[in-house]
Scaffold this motif. Structure first.
Motif, mmCIF file in Angstrom:
data_model
loop_
_atom_site.group_PDB
_atom_site.id
_atom_site.type_symbol
_atom_site.label_atom_id
_atom_site.label_comp_id
_atom_site.label_asym_id
_atom_site.label_seq_id
_atom_site.Cartn_x
_atom_site.Cartn_y
_atom_site.Cartn_z
ATOM 1 N N SER A 91 0.800 -1.225 0.000
ATOM 2 C CA SER A 91 0.000 0.000 0.000
ATOM 3 C C SER A 91 0.830 1.271 0.000
ATOM 4 O O SER A 91 0.304 2.354 -0.271
ATOM 5 N N GLU A 92 2.116 1.178 0.302
ATOM 6 C CA GLU A 92 2.930 2.378 0.459
ATOM 7 C C GLU A 92 3.156 3.092 -0.876
ATOM 8 O O GLU A 92 3.294 2.448 -1.922
ATOM 9 N N ARG A 93 3.201 4.420 -0.818
ATOM 10 C CA ARG A 93 3.641 5.194 -1.974
ATOM 11 C C ARG A 93 5.164 5.142 -1.991
ATOM 12 O O ARG A 93 5.827 5.555 -1.038
ATOM 13 N N SER A 105 11.292 7.766 0.629
ATOM 14 C CA SER A 105 10.721 6.742 1.503
ATOM 15 C C SER A 105 10.348 5.522 0.670
ATOM 16 O O SER A 105 9.231 5.404 0.159
ATOM 17 N N LYS A 116 9.875 1.949 1.225
ATOM 18 C CA LYS A 116 9.742 0.884 2.223
ATOM 19 C C LYS A 116 8.487 0.046 1.937
ATOM 20 O O LYS A 116 7.529 0.039 2.714
ATOM 21 N N THR A 134 -5.101 0.826 6.664
ATOM 22 C CA THR A 134 -4.253 1.961 6.299
ATOM 23 C C THR A 134 -5.060 2.967 5.501
ATOM 24 O O THR A 134 -5.855 2.579 4.630
ATOM 25 N N MET A 192 -4.079 4.728 3.183
ATOM 26 C CA MET A 192 -3.658 4.694 1.783
ATOM 27 C C MET A 192 -4.691 3.993 0.903
ATOM 28 O O MET A 192 -4.903 4.369 -0.251
#
Length: 712
Positions: free
Chosen positions: A560-562, A567, A569, A608, A610
């Motif tokens: 899900s991270e951008r 960053s 990760k 999350t 996101m």
């Protein structure tokens, strides 16, 4: 509803009101163009027998509702979330979820995937197909990994172009409209010898895009730098080699120039994108017998993005000592740049920090002087794919389609990958339809895939369709789907080499930016468990088809991270549960009236925020069209989606398209088309990054377009 919307609605209803519809005047059901589909199982089936919900968008629907692009066509699909962040940047998800990187929706164009598996993206604005060449779009609204493998996790969009046998002669279209819209399209179809039919087309389009877009959270001072220019060429030929053998050859070329506002905070020129794509596919079909067919499809796709700009950065950002510290402890680098003493790290971090601070001190004032140079986000992708498919009608109650395939993906980027990374993928699939009784059909199947970067995955599906009577069917579907991490997620070696530095900071005039990102390479496939209870109704006496479903989709292991340079990760920690109800209705009456409508009620529960950045709890669409005996035609379309708490604004648009065809001589037809559309909100907002909103919009909420089509 404001004044412009009321005027459009009143004008449209007045235009439609030439006569009233009467139930029961249409004795025939909707044509096979809508009621027979191929996409869900790779078997030709009626809507009542498919293991899932399907939306069919025909060429006729595209014409009567004035649709001029594939992204806009997908607004006709219930539950489809379409967000335009800039003129060339569409973010499209079925039932929304993550707007940062929509990676879970597959797109096919005549069997060739437009999904870029190396970078997990679809270039919606520059797809290698013209809207004029599309015969139909079949959208399976739900996971379809059982038929097409990973990356068909949320849904699959299957674009089917016009068969050369169904087109003949020449066609020409020119279009002009608001915001610098200019389009020209030409097509010719004919025969080569006795056995080959062909269709060739070329298109040029340009528009100026939004009046305003944001850059780094503020309205840009360059409001007009959002134009896009696209050139497309397409060729398709079909050759009857023997009575049992057919060869289909397709070639498409795309060149696109896309203006972009922002890349990073140090840029001094625009990071405009120049895109090139070349696709070639060859399909051989062999009829083994009346009950068996073999199909072999091979294709190669090459995609190139050039995105370069000039940036001016303090010289200290290129110090090797700062780069070494970044790899060990990025927070220490952020502290040094902020002028704060770094603390809390390891002894090694402290030692590297001392070296970095010493290097800055030795350079003195020169460390803080700005140096300018060239940077880029260039990359190239190449895909080679071959697939063998066997279709076998075992009996009147049992049909089977199975196959195997091999694909090789190569991605080349000094910026993102530090060179070239390749991935090889093997796959096998099988889908079967079994009818133990005339009123019952069972669809079962699955897809197995193994790739070099992530490993293997299995995506099974089981569905039961029970006919209550000739016109009413219930379906129960359970399936698993997945998405494999892309090359960037698994193998990123992200760094920026700045060249042609002025003033130079070393003898070569080139240096690497201190910030870098390295993928851990330990990601696993995203997973989805989907359950659906659906209803399909066909009422030919009313010219009506209905599709309704209740769904419960559990998604886990989501990335899900951008992913940014600052960053990087990625994890498999994201989870989403999507529940809701969806309704679709199609109406086709003998007196010229037709309608298409849809509504979705959605609940999104995620661990999350996101995965809630593209989410409409309620969304709806309505298309109403009328064909008059005089040759006039009108289509009114209305789209609406509620806002998301994560920052996405609501969307509302109303559009009216009017046309009339004139015969000139015995073979030529001229059709002028006029369209007007109105946006409920001139500004559109969406989450672009953590704590950053992107806002774009128009100075005028109403847009106009006019086209002239000539066929001969």
């Amino acid at each position: 509803m404001n004044r412009t919307s009321r005027l459009m609605a009143v004008g449209a209803l007045s235009f439609f009101a030439g006569s009233q519809s009467h139930a029961g005047t249409n004795d025939d059901p909707l044509s096979d163009e809508v009621s027979i589909v191929l996409t869900p199982t790779r078997l030709k089936q009626s809507i009542a027998d498919v293991p899932g919900s399907v939306t069919v968008i025909t060429a006729d629907m595209l014409d009567k509702y004035g649709v001029r692009s594939v992204p806009e066509a997908l607004r006709l699909v219930p539950g489809m979330q379409v967000t335009q962040l800039s003129n060339s940047d569409y973010r499209i998800n079925y039932h929304g979820t993550n707007i940062y990187s929509p990676r879970r929706l597959n797109v096919l164009i005549d069997g060739v995937s437009a999904y870029r598996s190396a970078f997990a993206r679809v270039d919606w604005a520059a797809l290698p197909v013209s809207i004029d060449d599309i015969q139909r779009i079949e959208v399976t609204r739900g996971p379809n990994s059982a038929s097409y493998g990973p990356n068909s996790m949320e849904a699959i969009v299957n674009i089917i172009t016009k068969d050369p046998h169904a087109t003949d002669g020449a066609a020409l279209r020119v279009t002009g409209g608001s915001r610098g819209q200019r389009e020209a399209y030409v097509r010719y179809a004919g025969s080569l010898g006795q056995s080959t039919r062909f269709r060739g087309s070329a298109e040029h389009s340009r528009n100026e895009g939004f009046d305003r877009v944001t850059s780094f959270g503020r309205l840009s001072s360059f409001p007009d730098h959002d134009a896009a220019k696209i050139n497309r060429f397409s060729w398709r030929s079909t050759t009857e080699l023997t009575p049992r053998d057919q060869l289909d050859v397709q070639l498409s070329l795309v060149h696109s120039d896309q203006e972009q506002i922002a890349s990073d905070q140090y840029q001094t020129t625009f990071p405009d994108v120049r895109l090139k794509e070349n696709d070639l596919s060859v399909t051989w079909r062999h009829t083994v017998s009346a009950s068996q067919e073999l199909r072999v499809q091979a294709y190669q796709s090459e995609h190139e993005n050039r995105e370069a700009w000039v940036e001016c950065v303090p010289a200290l950002a290129f110090l090797p000592e700062l780069g070494a510290l970044w790899k060990a402890n990025p927070d220490y680098v952020r502290a040094i740049i902020a002028g704060v003493q770094p603390r809390g790290g390891t002894a090694q971090d402290n030692a590297l920090a001392v070296q970095a601070l010493l290097a800055i001190r030795l350079r003195g004032a020169a460390a803080f002087q700005t140096t300018c140079g060239d940077a880029n986000n260039d990359y190239r992708e190449r895909r080679r794919d071959i697939e063998l498919q066997h279709t076998y009608v075992v009996s009147n109650s049992f049909r089977l389609v199975s196959g195997v395939g091999l694909r090789r993906d190569e991605a080349v980027s000094q910026t993102y990958l530090g060179g070239t990374v390749a991935n090889t993928t093997w796959r096998a699939f099988v889908n079967a339809e079994y009818r133990p009784f005339d009123s019952t059909s069972i669809n079962a199947g699955g897809f197995y895939q193994k790739d070099k970067l992530t490993g293997s995955s299995v995506s099974p599906r089981l569905a039961l369709n029970q006919r209550l009577n000739a016109n009413n069917t219930l379906r129960f579907v359970v399936s698993r789907a997945d998405r494999m991490p892309d090359i960037i997620e698994q193998r990123a070696n992200w760094s920026y080499l700045t060249t042609n530095m002025t003033p130079p900071i070393n003898s070569s005039g080139s240096a690497y930016f201190a910030q870098t990102a390295q993928a851990a390479g330990n990601l696993k496939a995203e997973k989805m468990l989907s359950r659906e209870v659906g209803y399909s109704g066909n009422f030919p006496q009313y010219g009506l088809m209905l599709d309704a479903k209740l769904f419960d989709d559990e998604m886990s292991g989501l990335i899900s991270e951008r992913l940014t340079l600052d960053s990087f990760k990625p994890t498999n920690n994201g989870e989403v549960r999507l529940r809701g109800a969806e309704l679709q209705a199609d109406l086709d009456l003998a007196n010229g009236w037709s309608a298409h409508a849809g509504y979705t009620r959605l609940s999104n529960r995620s661990n999350t925020p996101m995965e809630r950045t593209q989410y409409s709890r309620n969304s709806a669409l309505l298309g109403l069209a009328r064909q008059f005996d005089s040759g006039w035609r009108a289509g009114l379309s209305v789209y609406w989606a509620s806002a998301a708490t994560g920052g996405q604004s609501r969307y509302g648009r109303q559009a009216l398209t009017v046309s009339k065809s004139f015969r000139i001589g015995s073979r030529a037809t001229v059709t002028p088309v006029f369209s007007v559309s109105h946006l409920s909100d001139r500004l559109t907002s969406a989450v672009y990054d953590v704590d950053r909103m992107l806002v774009n919009g128009y100075s005028d909420s109403t847009r106009f377009a006019a086209s002239l089509r000539v066929t001969y």
